[in-house]
Design a protein around this motif. Structure first.
Motif, PDB file in Angstrom:
ATOM      1  N   GLY A   1       0.809  -1.229   0.000  1.00 30.42           N
ATOM      2  CA  GLY A   1       0.000   0.000   0.000  1.00 30.42           C
ATOM      3  C   GLY A   1       0.834   1.267   0.000  1.00 30.42           C
ATOM      4  O   GLY A   1       0.376   2.314   0.467  1.00 30.42           O
ATOM      5  N   LYS A   2       2.090   1.190  -0.534  1.00 29.55           N
ATOM      6  CA  LYS A   2       3.017   2.343  -0.487  1.00 29.55           C
ATOM      7  C   LYS A   2       2.397   3.520  -1.220  1.00 29.55           C
ATOM      8  O   LYS A   2       1.773   3.372  -2.253  1.00 29.55           O
TER       9      LYS A   2
ATOM     10  N   VAL B   1       3.916  -0.896  13.794  1.00 29.45           N
ATOM     11  CA  VAL B   1       2.715  -1.686  13.474  1.00 29.45           C
ATOM     12  C   VAL B   1       2.726  -1.956  11.987  1.00 29.45           C
ATOM     13  O   VAL B   1       2.851  -1.026  11.173  1.00 29.45           O
ATOM     14  N   ARG B   2       2.661  -3.251  11.629  1.00 35.76           N
ATOM     15  CA  ARG B   2       2.605  -3.618  10.210  1.00 35.76           C
ATOM     16  C   ARG B   2       1.287  -4.343   9.941  1.00 35.76           C
ATOM     17  O   ARG B   2       0.825  -5.122  10.780  1.00 35.76           O
ATOM     18  N   VAL B   3       0.730  -4.093   8.787  1.00 36.77           N
ATOM     19  CA  VAL B   3      -0.545  -4.731   8.403  1.00 36.77           C
ATOM     20  C   VAL B   3      -0.251  -5.741   7.300  1.00 36.77           C
ATOM     21  O   VAL B   3       0.406  -5.418   6.301  1.00 36.77           O
TER      22      VAL B   3
ATOM     23  N   LEU C   1       2.839  -8.238   3.095  1.00 36.90           N
ATOM     24  CA  LEU C   1       2.840  -6.982   3.830  1.00 36.90           C
ATOM     25  C   LEU C   1       2.058  -5.922   3.059  1.00 36.90           C
ATOM     26  O   LEU C   1       2.258  -5.734   1.869  1.00 36.90           O
ATOM     27  N   GLN C   2       1.141  -5.219   3.750  1.00 40.24           N
ATOM     28  CA  GLN C   2       0.329  -4.176   3.113  1.00 40.24           C
ATOM     29  C   GLN C   2       0.860  -2.783   3.423  1.00 40.24           C
ATOM     30  O   GLN C   2       0.950  -1.949   2.542  1.00 40.24           O
ATOM     31  N   SER C   3       1.175  -2.535   4.716  1.00 43.61           N
ATOM     32  CA  SER C   3       1.650  -1.185   5.063  1.00 43.61           C
ATOM     33  C   SER C   3       2.379  -1.222   6.393  1.00 43.61           C
ATOM     34  O   SER C   3       2.236  -2.163   7.180  1.00 43.61           O
ATOM     35  N   THR C   4       3.146  -0.151   6.636  1.00 42.70           N
ATOM     36  CA  THR C   4       3.870   0.015   7.902  1.00 42.70           C
ATOM     37  C   THR C   4       3.506   1.389   8.434  1.00 42.70           C
ATOM     38  O   THR C   4       3.357   2.327   7.641  1.00 42.70           O
ATOM     39  N   ASN C   5       3.386   1.522   9.746  1.00 43.28           N
ATOM     40  CA  ASN C   5       2.942   2.829  10.245  1.00 43.28           C
ATOM     41  C   ASN C   5       4.046   3.869  10.158  1.00 43.28           C
ATOM     42  O   ASN C   5       5.229   3.533  10.097  1.00 43.28           O
TER      43      ASN C   5
ATOM     44  N   HIS D   1      -0.912  11.161  28.208  1.00 48.03           N
ATOM     45  CA  HIS D   1      -0.998   9.763  27.795  1.00 48.03           C
ATOM     46  C   HIS D   1      -2.238   9.623  26.907  1.00 48.03           C
ATOM     47  O   HIS D   1      -3.345   9.889  27.368  1.00 48.03           O
ATOM     48  N   ASP D   2      -2.046   9.223  25.634  1.00 42.21           N
ATOM     49  CA  ASP D   2      -3.161   9.219  24.680  1.00 42.21           C
ATOM     50  C   ASP D   2      -3.499   7.819  24.187  1.00 42.21           C
ATOM     51  O   ASP D   2      -2.616   6.946  24.124  1.00 42.21           O
ATOM     52  N   VAL D   3      -4.763   7.658  23.826  1.00 45.35           N
ATOM     53  CA  VAL D   3      -5.150   6.514  22.975  1.00 45.35           C
ATOM     54  C   VAL D   3      -5.177   7.062  21.560  1.00 45.35           C
ATOM     55  O   VAL D   3      -5.809   8.099  21.302  1.00 45.35           O
ATOM     56  N   VAL D   4      -4.440   6.409  20.642  1.00 46.01           N
ATOM     57  CA  VAL D   4      -4.363   6.924  19.268  1.00 46.01           C
ATOM     58  C   VAL D   4      -4.962   5.896  18.309  1.00 46.01           C
ATOM     59  O   VAL D   4      -5.056   4.700  18.621  1.00 46.01           O
ATOM     60  N   PHE D   5      -5.363   6.392  17.162  1.00 52.91           N
ATOM     61  CA  PHE D   5      -5.988   5.516  16.152  1.00 52.91           C
ATOM     62  C   PHE D   5      -5.193   5.596  14.856  1.00 52.91           C
ATOM     63  O   PHE D   5      -4.815   6.682  14.398  1.00 52.91           O
ATOM     64  N   LEU D   6      -4.938   4.421  14.301  1.00 58.56           N
ATOM     65  CA  LEU D   6      -4.215   4.326  13.034  1.00 58.56           C
ATOM     66  C   LEU D   6      -5.164   3.820  11.955  1.00 58.56           C
ATOM     67  O   LEU D   6      -6.037   2.997  12.225  1.00 58.56           O
ATOM     68  N   GLU D   7      -4.940   4.315  10.742  1.00 54.69           N
ATOM     69  CA  GLU D   7      -5.699   3.750   9.622  1.00 54.69           C
ATOM     70  C   GLU D   7      -4.947   2.535   9.087  1.00 54.69           C
ATOM     71  O   GLU D   7      -3.816   2.268   9.472  1.00 54.69           O
ATOM     72  N   LYS D   8      -5.581   1.837   8.151  1.00 62.19           N
ATOM     73  CA  LYS D   8      -4.969   0.615   7.597  1.00 62.19           C
ATOM     74  C   LYS D   8      -3.679   0.945   6.853  1.00 62.19           C
ATOM     75  O   LYS D   8      -2.771   0.137   6.749  1.00 62.19           O
ATOM     76  N   ASN D   9      -3.589   2.204   6.363  1.00 63.28           N
ATOM     77  CA  ASN D   9      -2.385   2.586   5.617  1.00 63.28           C
ATOM     78  C   ASN D   9      -1.247   3.043   6.527  1.00 63.28           C
ATOM     79  O   ASN D   9      -0.230   3.517   6.054  1.00 63.28           O
TER      80      ASN D   9
END
Length: 1232
Positions: A94-95, A160-162, A169-173, A202-210
């Motif tokens: 997903g680059k 985090v890798r998807v 491998l699809q993507s890396t954060n 101190h946070d809770v964070v959200f990542l997308e699939k990419n």
């Protein structure tokens, strides 16, 4: 397991299809434990050991992370698919593609400024010291992708890798500093949650699939105070559970927090504190796979807790306090309160917020309707903070205004103050088992005591604690609530509700039973809830929302399940309800079909409610309205008509439900609060006719009150212009509760609009005629027919009024206003009709008329004599009756003009009224009127007019033409006719009468006025008037006529009877043929010509043809036979007279034959009628087989009965048999 820890379990999964549990150990073994045979089997081993095992959601694949930092993907039968290194250098499939828009340095950097371009990309910092360094694996809900978080060996930071199912491998954060070990992919698939330690929070964070960041929220702890063990999404992705532990202490506290989102804001909704004892340490936290709102918690001492959650809206329930319609929202250690009475703002905005010391778990509003804004807040430390309105004037520092205040806004809302804080002790000592949320369903009873539900000795047991406040003892750190009593409940309490109106408290148990808590008794007890017919209420399914209300006076409990099933007691009334609320006597529900329905519960049965919910109501019904998809009811604002709904995203919408609006308007009208009702109706477009139609009698009696309350000319005019004749309580707003006080209208003979206009006008003239001048004009114009002359007269009076009143409306304004209501040309004509030229010019100036047109006309008029001037105006306006009146006063020189106008407009009747009957004018008008009536062929009426005016010649001619011979003779005598002249007049009239078959009258003329008795007798014989002829023969002694004329005439009448109807019947046949039928109408005999014209008309009316095979042949036969029977009936009388004459002159034989023939015919008819007109036929005329009232079944039944299915006839009277008159004695005894 080995002691050195190499054998510890790194993964465990239940495989229900194989009835076994799969376990992975750190040493690398994968074991299957069969649950039925209790055998353990090793299905594979990895030499380098395992750090984690994770199964896909569909349990088709299993992913293993090995000690050599590789990932192995296997099938469910443990066949390897592929193996890959965890740490990859490339980004993945997903680059992102560079589109050649320059480098990062040259792009716009927003608020960071230009220096951001020169800043070096910092490497992500190392992971926290407490991170265990193990890989974490999470699957997307559909099992297509898996995310793996692992510590990078070079940088020491987590990445985090998807990967997809084939381990591509699809993507890396993107590099994220301080990213921590917790990882959870939202089942709905759009975000991956993790945690990040930032420099100051101190946070809770959200990542997308990419791999890019997408949003975050901050945890309510200091930096470095807690570590996040795990993040867990529930099955429907609505709740995020976070398991945290204190750092830097030997005995850390454990917490579980539940977070939800709405309107792009994250709320901490529930906080469970598990304390610091070792046996209370958490081992595992899991969401249930089937039930999305069930959370499983396991502690060290093998203590297992299960929590079932559901959504609820905390709302104030009062009616009559100032603080109604408050709704509270829990947001961590704050409670956000919105006062919907004052402002509709969606959370996270609010009217004010309450700041507490600990995270809040429950809010309870006071159930006393007079204090419905007061709140009790239960926090995670089992403390109750009580906030009240009123007595305290100091501003409370823990209460802060939300959406209002600051920036120069002045808050119009009163805020509550913190009154007391109580510690809740229900017998749990610190050394006993820790039970977060051990008290639930906090309820504040009307007598200021509290109810809470606690856990009983056994899992399926609850205890109801009734707590009261004790006076504060000096020296005690905090106030405590005293336990009044504890009632054990056999079963798990899953909801508790209290009605502010009836003060009833109801508990729902897990198995559906409803219990009533009688708290007002001296010793409170629990008892089952009984229905009116004596059965205990039990909900078939657990309900997440319950409420108590009255339906038709009986107290019932309402329940709604999470699957939209809605119950009244134990009857399911609907299966598509998404939310409900009760308010006064109303029940409001939202449904899956995106509608909001409102029912009045005062006099409705549960069956009717069920029917109303199941069927779509009529489109104009006030009970139903469309709402946006997914709407839920938040609250109803009492004493108002607002209904607040929340959309799925979190935004609010206010609707004014028609049923609530009308109910409120009706209440206002009953209390004579016209102003409130009017403003509400105007704002919400309710037709203003309802003000009157709701209760006509009361409205008319209180017209002055209405005017004084509304006190606005514009509003009153608006009311007038909306008036219509129809009764809106029957058409547009049929009342919800049928037994409304609709009165019959006061004046049934008068029109509604006229009645209102008159009553209101009188009231306004009484109060202040100057102020309400325009409204009074409106009242005149709105009447039907409009009273425009009066209105114009009032405008004229305003012109004449020399003393101008400051408040008064000028004539100019009044006229302008009138033109707004009435067409200018119509008003111009009306103003002309007032004969007031100033007014005419005023109106004409306001119109589009050209002064060159109207000024010459007006100047001409002004030069005329008054009556002639008025005549000219009336003639111009086509008001001919008035014109004649004025013209008749203008003198005899204008009479010819008068007469021409009368003739042109046929105004004879009006003209005659204007002159005395003795005048010549009267005679001339009568002459013209008579000629007009003769043209219309109304000879007799013309003759009467002539005779009355003494024009006897014309009267004589007219009487002759009308056949009034008696009147004609009177006129002849008035004119002094001589004997000869009279004789010739009589002879000519007798001839005419004879032509008209009036033989008797012609004979009288000949006998009395010409003394020609022979001619008179011959006329009587021609008319078959035997007895009168005999009288004249004997009176004048002309017995010779007996032989010469009389006997031959009666014999001729016998041989050829003057009634062709009798020819139609032969002695052998009763059915006629078509040619016979025609013969009936082709006879031309002098005797029946008067009747034959009638028969001719009948023939023209015939709809049915007698031709053989024609569609209505049977109908034609019925018609013909019926007419024949009726014809014979009419002949009986004539035959009787003829028989008497035949017998008198000794023709017995002929008379006997005639009597026999007629008798046979009558007998034949009598016997045939029942055969022709059968009872079946008559029945079908009463209820035809085919017709508006027939059904498919009735038609089929008729066919099966072989009934004669008659076509739908146009003349149903044909199916009714003719009647025979048996009372007429026509036979002669002598001839029998």
């Amino acid at each position: 397991m080995p002691e050195d820890g190499s054998g510890c379990i790194v993964g465990i999964e239940d495989l229900p299809e194989q009835e076994c549990v799969c376990v992975a150990t750190a040493a690398g073994d994968i074991l299957l434990c069969n649950l039925s045979t209790k055998q353990v089997e090793c299905v594979g081993s990895v030499d380098s050991g395992l750090s984690t095992m994770s199964w896909s959601p569909d349990q088709e694949l299993v992913l293993l992370a090995t000690g050599q930092q590789t990932l192995i993907m296997m099938t469910r039968d443990f066949e390897p698919i592929t193996e890959k290194q965890i740490h990859q250098d490339e980004f993945g499939e997903g680059k992102f593609i560079a589109l050649g828009w320059g480098k990062k340095e040259t792009q716009f950097h927003g608020s960071e400024g230009k220096q951001a371009a020169h800043r070096k990309q910092t490497e992500a910092s190392r992971t926290s010291y407490w991170d265990d360094g193990k890989p974490r694996v999470t699957w997307r809900g559909d099992g297509q992708f898996v995310a793996v978080s692992a510590v990078c060996p070079e940088t020491g930071a987590r990445k985090v890798r998807v990967w997809n199912r084939e381990l591509v491998l699809q993507s890396t954060n993107e590099p994220i500093s301080g990213l921590e070990q917790a990882l959870s992919w939202k089942p709905s698939g759009n975000l991956i949650a993790s945690t990040q330690e930032k420099p100051n929070r101190h946070d809770v964070v959200f990542l997308e699939k990419n791999g890019l960041l997408h949003g975050e929220f901050t945890l309510p702890f200091q930096k470095g105070q807690v570590k996040v063990n795990e993040l867990l999404w529930n099955a429907d992705s609505t709740i995020l559970a976070i398991w945290l532990e204190d750092l830097k202490t030997s005995n850390p506290n454990s917490y579980v927090q539940l977070w939800t989102t709405g309107n792009y804001h994250w709320y901490l909704k529930q906080s469970l504190h598990f304390g610091s004892l070792e046996k209370h340490q958490l081992v595992s936290v899991l969401w249930d796979r089937e039930n999305p709102y069930r959370l499983h918690v396991l502690c060290q001492g093998w203590r297992y807790l299960s929590y079932d959650w559901h959504w609820t809206t905390d709302r104030g329930m009062g009616e009559n306090s100032q603080h109604v319609a408050n709704v509270a929202v829990i947001d961590g250690d704050k409670v956000l309160v919105t006062a919907f009475q004052h402002a509709v703002v969606p959370p996270p905005m609010c009217t004010y917020e309450l700041q507490l010391q600990q995270a809040v778990n429950q809010v309870a509003f006071h159930t006393d309707p007079k204090h419905s804004g007061d709140m009790a807040v239960l926090d995670a430390d089992n403390r109750i903070s009580v906030y009240r309105y009123g007595q305290n004037t100091m501003n409370d520092p823990t209460v802060r205004l939300g959406a209002v205040g600051g920036n120069g806004f002045k808050a119009a809302v009163e805020t509550p103050y913190l009154d007391k804080m109580y510690r809740v002790d229900v017998g749990s000592n610190s050394n006993e088992v820790m039970n977060p949320l051990g008290v639930r369903f906090l309820t504040w009873l009307p007598d200021d005591s509290f109810l809470v539900v606690g856990q009983g000795q056994h899992a399926a047991q609850s205890v109801l604690h009734h707590l009261t406040a004790v006076p504060h003892t000096a020296g005690a750190e905090e106030e405590r609530l005293k336990l009044r009593l504890s009632v054990p409940v056999d079963g798990e309490v899953i909801s508790l509700c209290c009605s502010p109106v009836t003060k009833t408290v109801a508990l729902q148990l897990a198995h559906g039973h409803i219990l009533k808590y009688l708290w007002e008794a001296s010793t409170p007890v629990l008892e089952p809830w009984w229905t009116s017919n004596g059965s205990a209420v039990r909900f078939p399914y657990p309900c997440v929302q319950t409420s108590i209300t009255r339906i038709s006076g009986e107290e019932v409990i309402l329940g709604l399940t999470d699957r939209c099933r809605f119950f009244v007691n134990d009857i399911e009334v609907a299966s598509n309800v998404t939310s409900f609320a009760t308010y006064n006597e109303f029940l409001l529900v939202t449904t899956n079909s995106h509608t909001c329905q409102c029912f009045c519960l005062k006099n409705i049965s549960v069956k009717a409610l069920q029917a109303g919910l199941s069927s779509a109501a009529a489109p104009n019904s006030e009970t139903l309205r469309k709402v946006e998809r997914g709407s839920r009811i938040v609250t109803v604002v009492p004493q108002d008509t607002k209904l607040v709904l929340q959309m799925p995203r979190g935004n609010l919408e206010t609707v004014h439900h028609r049923a609530l609006v009308l109910a409120q308007i009706r209440k206002w009208l009953d209390r004579l609060m016209f102003r409130e009702a009017f403003q509400c109706m105007r704002k919400l477009r309710i037709n203003l006719n309802l003000l009157y139609d709701h209760n006509p009698k009361v409205f008319l009696e209180n017209a002055e009150t209405f005017i004084r309350q509304i006190d606005s000319v514009n509003y009153i005019n608006l009311f007038f212009t909306e008036l219509k004749e129809e009764d809106f309580t029957k058409s547009m707003y049929p009342s919800l509760n049928v037994s409304s006080n609709a009165q019959p209208h006061q004046h049934p003979d008068q029109k509604k609009v006229n009645v209102i206009c008159d009553v209101m006008r009188v009231a306004m003239e009484h109060i202040d005629p100057q102020k309400y001048c325009l409204s009074i004009l409106t009242a005149h114009v709105k009447k039907s027919p409009p009273e425009l002359e009066i209105a114009l007269q009032k405008v004229h009076d305003l012109r004449e009024n020399v003393t101008p009143d400051v408040k008064a409306v000028s004539a100019e304004e009044a006229l302008k206003y009138l033109l707004f209501l009435v067409d200018v040309n119509e008003l111009y004509d009306y103003s002309l009709g007032t004969y007031d030229f100033d007014l005419v010019i005023m109106v004409a100036e306001k119109s589009q008329k050209d002064p060159k047109e109207y000024l010459p006309f007006l100047n001409t008029l002004q030069k005329m004599e008054t009556n002639y001037q008025r005549y000219t105006i009336d003639r111009h306006l086509k008001r001919y009756t008035k014109a004649l009146g004025h013209l008749s006063k203008c003198g005899p020189e204008h009479f010819s003009e008068f007469l021409n106008l009368v003739k042109d407009q046929n105004q004879y009747r009006e003209a005659l009224k204007l002159y005395p009957s003795s005048t010549q004018e009267y005679k001339d008008i009568s002459d013209a009127y008579g000629e007009y009536l003769i043209q219309k062929q109304l000879y007799e009426q013309a003759a009467l007019i002539f005779a009355r005016a003494g024009i006897f010649e014309k009267a004589l001619d007219a009487f002759q033409n009308s056949g009034s011979w008696q009147q004609a003779l009177c006129m002849a005598s008035q004119l002094g006719y001589t004997k000869d002249k009279l004789s010739s007049l009589a002879r000519s009239m007798a001839g005419k009468l004879a032509e008209q078959r009036k033989h008797a009258e012609a004979a009288i003329l000949l006998e009395q006025y010409t003394q020609d008795c022979e001619e008179a007798v011959l006329l009587l014989l021609e008319g078959a008037l035997w007895e009168e002829a005999l009288r004249l023969i004997h009176k004048y002694g002309r017995l010779d006529i007996l032989e010469t004329n009389f006997k031959p005439a009666i014999l001729e009448d016998y041989e050829m009877p003057n009634c062709p109807e009798l020819d139609l019947f032969s002695e052998t046949s009763s059915v006629m043929t078509a040619s016979d039928m025609n013969s009936k109408y082709s006879h031309s005999n002098s005797r029946i010509s008067a009747r034959s014209s009638k028969n001719r008309r009948k023939a023209e009316r015939k709809r049915y043809s007698l031709k053989k095979g024609s569609p209505f042949e049977d109908m034609a036969l019925l018609e013909a036979l019926g007419e024949s029977v009726r014809a014979v009936e009419t002949v009986k009388g004539d035959t009787h007279i003829l028989l008497k004459q035949l017998v008198l002159f000794g023709y017995d034989e002929q008379a006997g034959a005639l009597q026999r023939v007629l008798e046979e015919v009558l007998q034949l008819m009598e016997t045939s009628i029942p055969d022709i007109w059968t009872p079946d036929l008559q029945q079908s005329s009463v209820n035809p087989v085919l017709g508006p009232n027939s059904t498919a079944n009735s038609i089929m039944a008729a066919y099966q009965q072989k009934r004669m299915v008659t076509p739908v006839v146009q003349d149903p009277e044909l199916l009714i048999p003719p009647k025979l008159n048996k009372n007429l004695q026509w036979k002669l005894h002598l001839l029998q």
